[in-house]
Design a protein around this motif. Structure first.
Motif, short mmCIF file in Angstrom:
data_model
loop_
_atom_site.label_atom_id
_atom_site.label_comp_id
_atom_site.label_asym_id
_atom_site.label_seq_id
_atom_site.Cartn_x
_atom_site.Cartn_y
_atom_site.Cartn_z
N ASP A 1 0.75 -1.29 -0.11
CA ASP A 1 0.01 0.02 -0.09
C ASP A 1 0.85 1.25 -0.09
N SER B 1 -0.17 2.67 5.60
CA SER B 1 -0.97 2.04 6.66
C SER B 1 -0.29 2.78 8.00
N THR C 1 4.96 2.60 3.65
CA THR C 1 3.68 2.26 3.66
C THR C 1 2.43 3.38 3.99
#
Ligand code: NAD
Length: 532
Positions: free
Chosen positions: A286, A451, A449
């Motif tokens: 991601d 996240s 990332t």
């Protein structure tokens, strides 16, 4: 004993001329000066090493092995100067740091030109080398606050307070890869806290350190507060053994660092030793693809991979592996040439031996099944046919080998210190974490990332001292400290920041009783004080 020459550094114009100087036009390479008790002089040594321009193999200058007498004179001068410098006010020391930072700014181009010439990195990167050291000087200028002790009224009429006192003569031993930044991690923090220092620059690119110490004198540092000696093993053993030297700061490879830590601490000295590294990037599916690819290429191949916080290992997790072909394409586009060429991305390696070692590690890994998907070995740089160049090289986990088997290959087990990226593939973040935590080094790591939860898990669970979240080279600014961990450090007091102040000072705790009643009473108290 010592024939003094001018302590004033050369002008920017002279630096540019030096940077362009070719062997053909030079009569004899200049000799790097030593500095003892403020005198800038040519060593009387009969052992001189060549400092070689890594892009051309031309001899830039000669650096001596300081003689025993010179090293003794350096330690003696530092010990004598400590007697007065340690009693200077913190405002005096702050003023020197304020003036030093201005002088470093003035001479940044001059310093960068000499770094590029001797170390090989690009001029832009050499300016960065100076700038990251300059930030430590600026931080050291905050010494009036940094060196403050603590105070508490602990009982009736009784106060306890702490004083941070300098240790005495300290020593600094430097590596080749940051010829300005790392000396600036050392002598400004040492002297701003009231110590003196014997500094040994890397014998491979010593000129920037000599220049910086000259600037410190120009800024008002007294003669003898920083003395520069040169050499290799003998100079290092001298600082490990000399009784006047109370603490040693070392940055460099494992072998030298472990030796210095063992020998220095056996002699009762305080030692901080930053050692080698093998830093991993973890790329989650991601991530921001474009920014991550640019970050990886910059951190793996910038400075020709000769940064202790480079990213020589990339672990692609799950579908993130689909980014690998584009990573290879971007790495292919990097321009390899001499650091003084304006569009160079990747300069030469420091020496022919470093180049040969990196190439043979890649070859050995290939023989054991690793796939070399981008091969920079044997690259020809037309204008610089004699340079120690290795183009960006990417080695990928062999299809037939597991992750665990791949970590046995030399491209993974060795700190290559070259533009060689080893790519591994993992199925989960936990698998990547397990791999990183099993590696012997703990200098730096980075996760890419979008996240927050994954990033937080990574930061909390990874056993590495410096963590980047979408930041490829997370070297902390000097208000923090350089906190590499595990195999990347020996000793436990970090460079710069509050830790740097701790390293260069001894805390003294004073408990004082000034009884109000003593002003009027003449009766002694013979009971053990309970501090109520
Ligand atoms: P190096 O260990 O070869 O040299 C460092 C210093 O130690 C030099 O001044 C050298 O003269 C001296 N030295 C070298 N071998 C010695 C020995 N056997 N005995 C006594 N003294 C010796 O390191 P280098 O090649 O100049 O620098 C690259 C290394 O430094 C890499 O391993 C890199 O990871 C490490 N490094 C670490 C950090 C960090 O903060 N962790 C920062 C920069 C560089």
């Amino acid at each position: 004993m010592l024939a003094a020459t001018s302590a004033r550094p050369a002008t920017a114009a002279l630096a540019a001329a030096l940077a362009r100087r070719s062997l053909a036009s030079a009569a004899a390479p200049p000799k790097v000066k030593s500095i003892i008790n403020g005198e800038v002089f040519e060593s009387s040594s009969n052992v001189w090493h060549k400092v070689v321009d890594p892009a051309t193999q031309e001899v830039v200058c000669l650096v001596p092995e300081s003689t025993k007498d010179e090293m003794e004179a350096a330690a003696k001068s530092a010990a004598e100067t400590f007697k007065t410098w340690s009693k200077s006010t913190v405002l005096t020391r702050q003023k020197v740091m304020l003036d030093l930072q201005a002088l470093i700014r003035r001479d940044t181009d001059l310093l960068a030109a000499s770094i590029t010439r001797e170390q090989g990195k690009t001029l832009a990167d050499a300016r960065g080398d100076v700038f990251r050291g300059l930030q430590v000087v600026e931080h050291a200028a905050a010494m009036p606050t940094l060196q403050m002790g603590e105070h508490l009224p602990v009982a009736t009429d009784m106060d306890t307070y702490t004083i941070r006192q300098p240790l005495g003569v300290t020593a600094g031993v430097c590596p080749f890869n940051f010829p300005a930044m790392i000396p600036l991690w050392m002598f400004p923090m040492a002297t701003a806290t009231g110590n003196t220092m014997v500094l040994k620059p890397s014998e491979r690119d010593p000129s920037a350190a000599v220049h910086l110490v000259q600037l410190a004198h120009e800024a008002g540092l007294p003669n003898g507060a920083v003395n520069v000696i040169h050499g290799t093993h003998d100079a290092v053993n001298f600082v490990c053994d000399h009784p006047a030297i109370k603490a040693i700061s070392f940055v460099g490879g494992d072998r030298a660092g472990k030796h210095i830590f063992a020998r220095g601490t056996a002699n009762g000295k305080r030692v901080q030793a930053n050692l080698g590294a093998k830093n991993h990037a973890v790329i989650l599916p991601d991530c921001n693809v474009n920014a991550t690819l640019n970050a990886l290429v910059g951190a793996a191949f910038g400075a020709a991979g000769q940064r202790c916080m480079a990213l020589p290992v990339a672990i692609f997790v799950g579908k993130a592996r689909e980014m690998i072909p584009e990573l290879v394409e971007r790495a292919k586009k990097l321009k390899v040439s001499a650091g003084c060429e304006p569009d160079t991305d990747v300069g030469p390696l420091i020496s022919a031996a470093a180049l040969q070692r990196a190439e043979s590690i890649v070859a050995d890994s290939e023989k054991l099944g690793a796939r070399v998907v981008l091969d920079g070995r044997g690259i020809k740089v037309e204008k610089y046919p004699n340079g120690h160049f290795l183009g960006p090289t990417i080695v990928v986990q062999p299809a037939a080998k597991s992750l665990a088997e791949t970590t046995q290959l030399p491209c993974y087990t060795e700190e290559i210190f070259a533009p060689v990226l080893t790519i591994l593939e993992a199925d989960t973040l936990d698998q990547a974490l397990e791999l990183i935590n099993a590696n012997k080094y703990g200098n730096g790591t980075a996760v890419f990332t979008n996240s927050g939860a994954a990033a937080r898990k990574f930061a909390m669970e990874v056993d590495v001292g410096q963590v980047g979240i979408n930041v490829p080279i997370p070297v902390p600014l000097p208000m923090f400290a350089f906190t590499g961990s595990r195999g990347s450090i020996q000793g436990d007091i970090n460079f710069y920041g509050k830790s740097g102040v701790n390293f260069y000072t001894q805390i003294k705790t004073v408990t004082a009783l000034w009884k109000a009643e003593d002003a009027v009473s003449s009766q002694a108290n013979v009971v053990m004080p309970t501090m109520k």
